[in-house]
Design a protein around this motif. Sequence first.
Motif, PDB file in Angstrom:
ATOM      1  N   ARG A   1      30.503  14.119 -54.193  1.00 55.15           N
ATOM      2  CA  ARG A   1      28.918  15.506 -53.813  1.00 55.15           C
ATOM      3  C   ARG A   1      27.732  14.976 -53.519  1.00 55.15           C
ATOM      4  N   GLU A   2      27.442  13.714 -54.530  1.00 52.77           N
ATOM      5  CA  GLU A   2      25.913  13.501 -54.111  1.00 52.77           C
ATOM      6  C   GLU A   2      25.715  13.038 -52.539  1.00 52.77           C
ATOM      7  N   ALA A   3      26.946  12.123 -51.863  1.00 46.56           N
ATOM      8  CA  ALA A   3      27.083  11.996 -50.319  1.00 46.56           C
ATOM      9  C   ALA A   3      26.714  13.645 -49.638  1.00 46.56           C
ATOM     10  N   ILE A   4      27.634  14.362 -50.050  1.00 48.93           N
ATOM     11  CA  ILE A   4      27.497  15.674 -49.058  1.00 48.93           C
ATOM     12  C   ILE A   4      26.050  16.253 -49.238  1.00 48.93           C
ATOM     13  N   GLY A   5      25.404  16.350 -50.556  1.00 45.26           N
ATOM     14  CA  GLY A   5      24.047  16.824 -50.698  1.00 45.26           C
ATOM     15  C   GLY A   5      22.870  15.839 -49.618  1.00 45.26           C
ATOM     16  N   ARG A   6      23.445  14.480 -49.646  1.00 45.88           N
ATOM     17  CA  ARG A   6      22.245  13.905 -48.244  1.00 45.88           C
ATOM     18  C   ARG A   6      22.629  14.702 -46.722  1.00 45.88           C
ATOM     19  N   LEU A   7      24.102  15.018 -46.705  1.00 48.25           N
ATOM     20  CA  LEU A   7      24.066  15.669 -45.480  1.00 48.25           C
ATOM     21  C   LEU A   7      23.518  16.604 -45.458  1.00 48.25           C
ATOM     22  N   GLN A   8      23.611  17.481 -46.131  1.00 49.48           N
ATOM     23  CA  GLN A   8      22.759  18.525 -46.439  1.00 49.48           C
ATOM     24  C   GLN A   8      21.141  18.416 -46.168  1.00 49.48           C
ATOM     25  N   ALA A   9      20.764  17.205 -47.312  1.00 47.59           N
ATOM     26  CA  ALA A   9      19.423  17.145 -46.631  1.00 47.59           C
ATOM     27  C   ALA A   9      18.576  16.993 -44.844  1.00 47.59           C
ATOM     28  N   VAL A  10      19.498  16.759 -44.678  1.00 48.41           N
ATOM     29  CA  VAL A  10      19.219  16.111 -43.116  1.00 48.41           C
ATOM     30  C   VAL A  10      19.389  16.937 -42.173  1.00 48.41           C
ATOM     31  N   GLY A  11      20.573  18.082 -42.187  1.00 52.85           N
ATOM     32  CA  GLY A  11      20.182  18.931 -41.738  1.00 52.85           C
ATOM     33  C   GLY A  11      22.099  19.220 -41.182  1.00 52.85           C
ATOM     34  N   ILE A  12      22.677  18.180 -41.310  1.00 53.42           N
ATOM     35  CA  ILE A  12      23.818  18.017 -40.785  1.00 53.42           C
ATOM     36  C   ILE A  12      25.562  18.938 -41.120  1.00 53.42           C
ATOM     37  N   VAL A  13      25.019  19.795 -42.482  1.00 51.99           N
ATOM     38  CA  VAL A  13      25.893  20.703 -43.152  1.00 51.99           C
ATOM     39  C   VAL A  13      25.492  21.448 -43.879  1.00 51.99           C
ATOM     40  N   GLU A  14      26.443  22.261 -43.833  1.00 50.84           N
ATOM     41  CA  GLU A  14      25.252  23.283 -44.745  1.00 50.84           C
ATOM     42  C   GLU A  14      26.575  23.768 -45.690  1.00 50.84           C
ATOM     43  N   ILE A  15      25.630  24.788 -47.281  1.00 46.97           N
ATOM     44  CA  ILE A  15      26.960  24.359 -48.314  1.00 46.97           C
ATOM     45  C   ILE A  15      27.194  26.624 -48.502  1.00 46.97           C
ATOM     46  N   ARG A  16      28.479  26.695 -47.926  1.00 50.58           N
ATOM     47  CA  ARG A  16      27.854  28.229 -48.144  1.00 50.58           C
ATOM     48  C   ARG A  16      28.969  28.588 -49.793  1.00 50.58           C
ATOM     49  N   ARG A  17      28.982  29.687 -49.853  1.00 55.62           N
ATOM     50  CA  ARG A  17      29.504  29.804 -51.374  1.00 55.62           C
ATOM     51  C   ARG A  17      30.830  31.107 -51.193  1.00 55.62           C
ATOM     52  N   GLY A  18      31.511  30.893 -52.426  1.00 58.85           N
ATOM     53  CA  GLY A  18      32.185  32.514 -52.231  1.00 58.85           C
ATOM     54  C   GLY A  18      33.739  31.366 -52.367  1.00 58.85           C
ATOM     55  N   ARG A  19      34.577  32.790 -51.293  1.00 57.54           N
ATOM     56  CA  ARG A  19      35.804  32.088 -51.735  1.00 57.54           C
ATOM     57  C   ARG A  19      36.489  30.888 -50.359  1.00 57.54           C
ATOM     58  N   THR A  20      35.196  30.980 -49.210  1.00 58.17           N
ATOM     59  CA  THR A  20      35.859  30.061 -48.678  1.00 58.17           C
ATOM     60  C   THR A  20      34.976  29.372 -48.438  1.00 58.17           C
ATOM     61  N   GLY A  21      34.162  28.580 -49.206  1.00 58.95           N
ATOM     62  CA  GLY A  21      32.354  28.576 -49.561  1.00 58.95           C
ATOM     63  C   GLY A  21      33.415  26.600 -49.153  1.00 58.95           C
ATOM     64  N   GLY A  22      32.420  25.808 -48.976  1.00 63.40           N
ATOM     65  CA  GLY A  22      32.337  24.582 -48.818  1.00 63.40           C
ATOM     66  C   GLY A  22      30.999  23.819 -47.797  1.00 63.40           C
ATOM     67  N   ALA A  23      31.236  22.581 -47.707  1.00 58.26           N
ATOM     68  CA  ALA A  23      30.387  22.233 -46.406  1.00 58.26           C
ATOM     69  C   ALA A  23      30.427  22.390 -45.185  1.00 58.26           C
ATOM     70  N   TYR A  24      29.920  23.239 -44.773  1.00 55.41           N
ATOM     71  CA  TYR A  24      30.311  23.504 -43.437  1.00 55.41           C
ATOM     72  C   TYR A  24      29.705  23.018 -41.823  1.00 55.41           C
ATOM     73  N   VAL A  25      29.743  22.195 -41.326  1.00 52.81           N
ATOM     74  CA  VAL A  25      28.862  21.001 -40.007  1.00 52.81           C
ATOM     75  C   VAL A  25      27.968  22.253 -39.708  1.00 52.81           C
ATOM     76  N   ARG A  26      26.686  21.615 -39.981  1.00 51.22           N
ATOM     77  CA  ARG A  26      26.007  22.186 -38.914  1.00 51.22           C
ATOM     78  C   ARG A  26      25.285  22.051 -37.177  1.00 51.22           C
ATOM     79  N   ALA A  27      24.930  20.525 -37.169  1.00 49.77           N
ATOM     80  CA  ALA A  27      24.994  20.058 -36.130  1.00 49.77           C
ATOM     81  C   ALA A  27      26.000  18.397 -36.053  1.00 49.77           C
ATOM     82  N   SER A  28      26.101  17.871 -34.760  1.00 44.44           N
ATOM     83  CA  SER A  28      27.322  16.737 -35.122  1.00 44.44           C
ATOM     84  C   SER A  28      25.850  15.880 -34.703  1.00 44.44           C
ATOM     85  N   TRP A  29      24.995  15.425 -34.878  1.00 46.49           N
ATOM     86  CA  TRP A  29      24.127  14.547 -34.350  1.00 46.49           C
ATOM     87  C   TRP A  29      22.324  14.635 -34.919  1.00 46.49           C
ATOM     88  N   THR A  30      21.614  14.242 -35.641  1.00 46.92           N
ATOM     89  CA  THR A  30      20.195  14.177 -35.891  1.00 46.92           C
ATOM     90  C   THR A  30      19.684  13.059 -36.082  1.00 46.92           C
TER      91      THR A  30
END
Length: 265
Positions: free
Chosen positions: A73-102
């Motif tokens: 969870r902490e690691a995913i938060g770091r990816l979110q902070a640098v723009g690599i993933v976005e967190i989506r809520r709801g039934r199909t929620g989770g960490a989705y890749v936004r960018a392959s390289w930042t």
Amino acid sequence: MHPEDDLSRVLGQMLDNDGQSAVLSPVKVPSVATEVADRLMTAVAVGEYLPGERLPGERELATILGVSRATVREAIGRLQAVGIVEIRRGRTGGAYVRASWTEATASAVRRTLVPRWAELEQLFDLYGLVEGMVAATAAQRRTGSDLSAIRMGLDAYASATTLRDEQLADRAFHAAVVAATRNPKIRALSQEVLTRVSLGFPVEPYGEDDRESYQRALAEHRQMYAAIADGDAELARDIATRHFTITSEIMRTMLERSLSSAPDS
């Protein structure tokens, strides 16, 4: 005992003869979350997970990497902070890749690949040899239904219009080739080596949207299918061994990109 079973046993011993692999062993560093975040960023960079794709869930990642869900969870938060993933809520929620390289990716790739590179080079070699054996065995044992499944994967790859469709079709093609060996031990060995090559994640690196690489892969898929359909084991082996150098080329390209982005480069 089948020769393939014996080969699986011997290769399994070779993989483990130095103890737990540095690529697959549970993460043991002062900052576990940093190591997990680095490995995830590298997996995204080499195309194991593509933009728009959902990362495995916390529980699955914790099992794969041998760490706690809180660490994931902490690691995913770091990816979110640098723009690599976005967190989506709801039934199909989770960490989705936004960018392959930042901006954060280069240092993460260096920290992940540089210490492991000597072992990865050996694994790339082993991967090609194993997949060559897979293709040769498929050529000797394939049935009409096997060929239909392989052809379906080939046709899907040829008609793919997005990078994600290409990746899924590529997986289907190679899964059908492995299934044609009709040996679960061979399937397990192929998956084990792939996982070690792919930094502990059981998915093939896929790289960027490169038309030249796609055309090369498509041509080799067609050649491999033809050799398997013709029952030409040696030709199938040669094509597959050459084809799987694509994985090492993707990893090497990302390593070189990360090194060229180093502050003192």
